[in-house]
Structure formats: C-alpha cells, structure tokens
Design a protein around this motif. Structure first.
Motif, PDB file in Angstrom:
ATOM      1  N   SER A 144       0.826  -1.215   0.000  1.00  0.00           N
ATOM      2  CA  SER A 144       0.000   0.000   0.000  1.00  0.00           C
ATOM      3  C   SER A 144       0.855   1.257   0.000  1.00  0.00           C
ATOM      4  N   LEU A 147       1.938   1.707  -3.492  1.00  0.00           N
ATOM      5  CA  LEU A 147       0.806   2.226  -4.269  1.00  0.00           C
ATOM      6  C   LEU A 147       0.629   3.717  -4.035  1.00  0.00           C
ATOM      7  N   ARG A 148       0.699   4.112  -2.764  1.00  0.00           N
ATOM      8  CA  ARG A 148       0.477   5.522  -2.423  1.00  0.00           C
ATOM      9  C   ARG A 148       1.554   6.416  -3.043  1.00  0.00           C
ATOM     10  N   GLN A 150       3.102   5.847  -5.815  1.00  0.00           N
ATOM     11  CA  GLN A 150       2.775   5.963  -7.243  1.00  0.00           C
ATOM     12  C   GLN A 150       1.603   6.919  -7.451  1.00  0.00           C
ATOM     13  N   ILE A 151       0.620   6.862  -6.528  1.00  0.00           N
ATOM     14  CA  ILE A 151      -0.554   7.748  -6.641  1.00  0.00           C
ATOM     15  C   ILE A 151      -0.121   9.204  -6.521  1.00  0.00           C
ATOM     16  N   VAL A 165      -8.277   6.182  -5.032  1.00  0.00           N
ATOM     17  CA  VAL A 165      -7.457   5.301  -5.877  1.00  0.00           C
ATOM     18  C   VAL A 165      -6.859   4.175  -5.045  1.00  0.00           C
ATOM     19  N   LEU A 166      -6.446   4.503  -3.820  1.00  0.00           N
ATOM     20  CA  LEU A 166      -5.894   3.459  -2.950  1.00  0.00           C
ATOM     21  C   LEU A 166      -6.956   2.383  -2.686  1.00  0.00           C
ATOM     22  N   SER A 169      -7.507   0.306  -5.771  1.00  0.00           N
ATOM     23  CA  SER A 169      -6.370  -0.600  -5.970  1.00  0.00           C
ATOM     24  C   SER A 169      -6.440  -1.775  -5.000  1.00  0.00           C
ATOM     25  N   VAL A 172      -8.920  -4.228  -6.255  1.00  0.00           N
ATOM     26  CA  VAL A 172      -8.408  -5.093  -7.332  1.00  0.00           C
ATOM     27  C   VAL A 172      -7.479  -6.167  -6.752  1.00  0.00           C
ATOM     28  N   LEU A 173      -6.605  -5.744  -5.801  1.00  0.00           N
ATOM     29  CA  LEU A 173      -5.728  -6.721  -5.141  1.00  0.00           C
ATOM     30  C   LEU A 173      -6.552  -7.783  -4.428  1.00  0.00           C
TER      31      LEU A 173
END
Lengths: 183, 187
Positions: A144, A147-148, A150-151, A165-166, A169, A172-173
């Motif tokens: 996470s 991910l953050r 990248q966000i 978005v997190l 995501s 989806v995970l």
C-alpha cells in the motif's frame, strides 16, 4: 501440499488481514506512507500482531468456555500492551483527527484474535495463522505504501487522488487474492 | 497527515472504515454495528466529559475502550439471536466496538453537533451500503429473497472487493460534488 502450508498461505493470502479480512484497513489507509519507512515500521507492526494474536489464542485455549465473554477484554489488554510496545518503538505517536493515533491499530490487534477464536484452532495452527496474519499484514502494508507513492506521483485528477485510488487498488488486489480460494 | 481534499464524508468513511467495509455486506449485521457504534459513541462522549479532569489520558482511553467493547459484546450477542446474520461477518459487530468512529466524540474540539453529523453520515452510508451490497451479493435483504429464481448473486459485492470499490466510488462522487459546489461559489 501439506495442510500446514495451505493454512499458512490462506492466512497470508486468501484471509489477508488487510485486503480480505479488512481488519488492518484503517491503519494501512492512513499510515502506509513512504516505502523505506514502511519496510521498517511494518516489521514492528507484524511482530506485535503475531505476538498479540498468539498470546490471545493461549488465553482463549485455557479459559473455560463459560468465561468466553471475558475474551474481548483479554484481547483488548493484549492490544493495549502491543500499542505500548509500538509507541516505545516510535510508532503511532501523536494524534489523528484529534484522537490518539494508536487507535488506528486497535481494530486489528483486537479483531485478529477474535477471528482466530472463532476458527477454534489447535496449537500448531494458531502459530501458523498468527505468523501468516503478520506476514500478510506486512505485505499489504508495504504494498500500500508503494501504491500511495505511485498515486502521489501520478497525474490523476484531484477527485481520484489518494484515498479513492488506494481503495480501488486494494479492491483489485483483493479480487486477485480471493481468486486464490481454490488453494 | 490527511488528504488535502478531505470533506466530511471522507472523514466519516475513514473514521468508520472497518465497520463500513466489513459489516455492510449484510444489512442486518451493518445495522447491528451501527447501533453498537452509536451507543458507544454517545455513552463514551458522556463518560469522557465526566472524567476528563479527574482521570489521566493514559487511564481514560483504556477505560473507554473497555466500556465500548462491553456494549459491542452485548449487541454482538443479541444480534446473533435476534437477526438473520451470517456467522462469517457477525464478529465484525464486536470488532467495530474499537473503531475510531465510536470515540470521535471524545476527540478534542469536536462539538456535539459535529459528532452528530458524523454519526448521521455514517448511518446513511451504512444503510446505503447494506441495501446495495446484500441484494447484489447475496440475493437477499434482511433474510428475504429479492432476486428471481434464475438470477445468480454477484458474490463479490458482499465480500471485500465490492466493499473497496463501492467505498472508493462513494468518495469520488462526494469529492466531485464538493468541487462542483466550490466552483459555483467562486463564480
């Protein structure tokens, strides 16, 4: 595949404490920032999760069934000890929205022993599931944080950025992990 | 540090994220969690006000959590008897007794009106999530079948992936509304 390995993989993946069981979702959504920091702090959280859930299982296994209603408070006591250890290690200090920051981890530290209690595990399984839960948390926490990052770098619209978005995501995970239920 | 664009709905979602995602897969469990959170929230606010000058923070918070868990345990036990609930998600009623939304009323500088607003939003979201997720994910609503005989429920809606996506979608909608209102104000 051995039963122990299956149980371990289930607790890491298909019953992941953050992405599938949802217990650590508040902590991950708020605290998972910066991969290099999370790689270290995730280890501290994981160790505390493993210890609190295992000691919770020990008490639950020796407590007579008539006293089951005390278990929630026993888990709370272990969770508070776990929080004390985490704050002494420099985690969860200060406030979040005016509340003690330590409250972010409370649902996870009380909830995971509750879910283990509901499963009625034996000694071997309790060790495996406690360790699997901790490793599953660590992977979700570091993932996470990545991910953050990248966000934050992305050029997405302000409406979508950060928490939505997190959550998408993680959804989806979660879909991917639930797909491993055939194990 | 929170998002720069956080609005009251986003704040509510983050405070009640665990019960909202985990308990709303079945409306009856969601309602039990909601009742539990509301009772804990109101009672702990009163207790907090009564003890704030007498008991130190280090003692008061564990005491409030213990009271919260006691109430959640009662609701958890009653819900198991009184409501048609899934045993898989029923424990989340107990676990929601330690979620931040229950104790937000005790936070510094949070007025009764503001906390009432947060609880009201949480109730609306929990009911809306339950009404959307249970029929789509399980084909029923509080134990009554709502899908036709040939329809297969979309089980993902009642599990974690559906919860994440729905919550993300709700946040996007409220952010869009907030931005639209802001743009109109600026005109």
């Amino acid at each position: 595949m051995g039963d122990i390995l299956i149980e371990f993989l289930e607790s890491v993946l298909t019953r992941n404490v953050v992405i599938v069981s949802l217990l650590g979702v508040t902590l991950v959504t708020v605290e998972a920032r910066g991969i290099s920091r999370c790689i270290r702090s995730g280890l501290k959280y994981a160790l505390v999760i493993a210890l609190t859930s295992f000691f919770g299982w020990i008490v639950q296994s020796v407590l007579p069934a008539e006293l089951d209603f005390f278990l929630a408070w026993v888990f709370l006591i272990f969770a508070l000890i776990g929080i004390r250890i985490l704050t002494s290690w420099g985690e969860l200090r200060g406030e979040w929205l005016g509340l003690p920051r330590s409250m972010l981890v409370l649902g996870l530290l009380v909830g995971y022993p509750v879910l283990i209690w509901q499963q009625g595990l034996d000694f071997e399984s309790a060790i495996i599931v406690s360790a699997g839960g901790a490793i599953g948390f660590y992977l979700a926490f570091v993932g996470s944080a990545a991910l953050r990052e990248q966000i934050e770098l992305s050029e997405a619209h302000e409406i979508l950025k950060y928490t939505p978005v997190l959550l998408f995501s993680l959804g989806v995970l979660s879909l991917g992990l639930v797909g491993f239920r055939f194990l | 540090m929170m998002d720069r664009t956080m609005n009251p709905t986003e704040r509510t979602v983050l405070l009640g994220l665990l019960p909202l995602l985990a308990a709303s897969g079945q409306l009856s469990v969601g309602l039990a969690a909601l009742v539990s959170c509301a009772i804990i929230g109101l009672l702990t606010r009163v207790l907090h006000r009564a003890t704030v000058t007498r008991i130190s923070d280090a003692m008061r918070w564990p005491l409030l959590f213990a009271v919260g868990l006691a109430i959640a345990f009662v609701v958890f036990s009653l819900a198991g008897f009184l409501l048609p609930v899934s045993e898989r998600i029923l424990p989340y009623v107990l676990i929601s007794g330690v979620s931040p939304i229950c104790y937000y009323g005790c936070a510094q500088q949070v007025t009764a009106r503001e906390y009432g607003g947060i609880l009201g939003r949480f109730a609306a979201l929990m009911i809306a999530f339950g009404v959307i997720r249970e029929p789509l994910g399980r084909g029923s609503l509080i134990g009554f079948e709502v899908l036709g005989g040939g329809d297969v429920p979309m089980s993902l809606m009642s599990t974690a992936p559906g919860a994440f996506v729905l919550t993300g979608a709700v946040l996007v909608v409220f952010r869009a509304l907030q931005m639209k209102a802001k743009a109109e104000d600026e005109r």
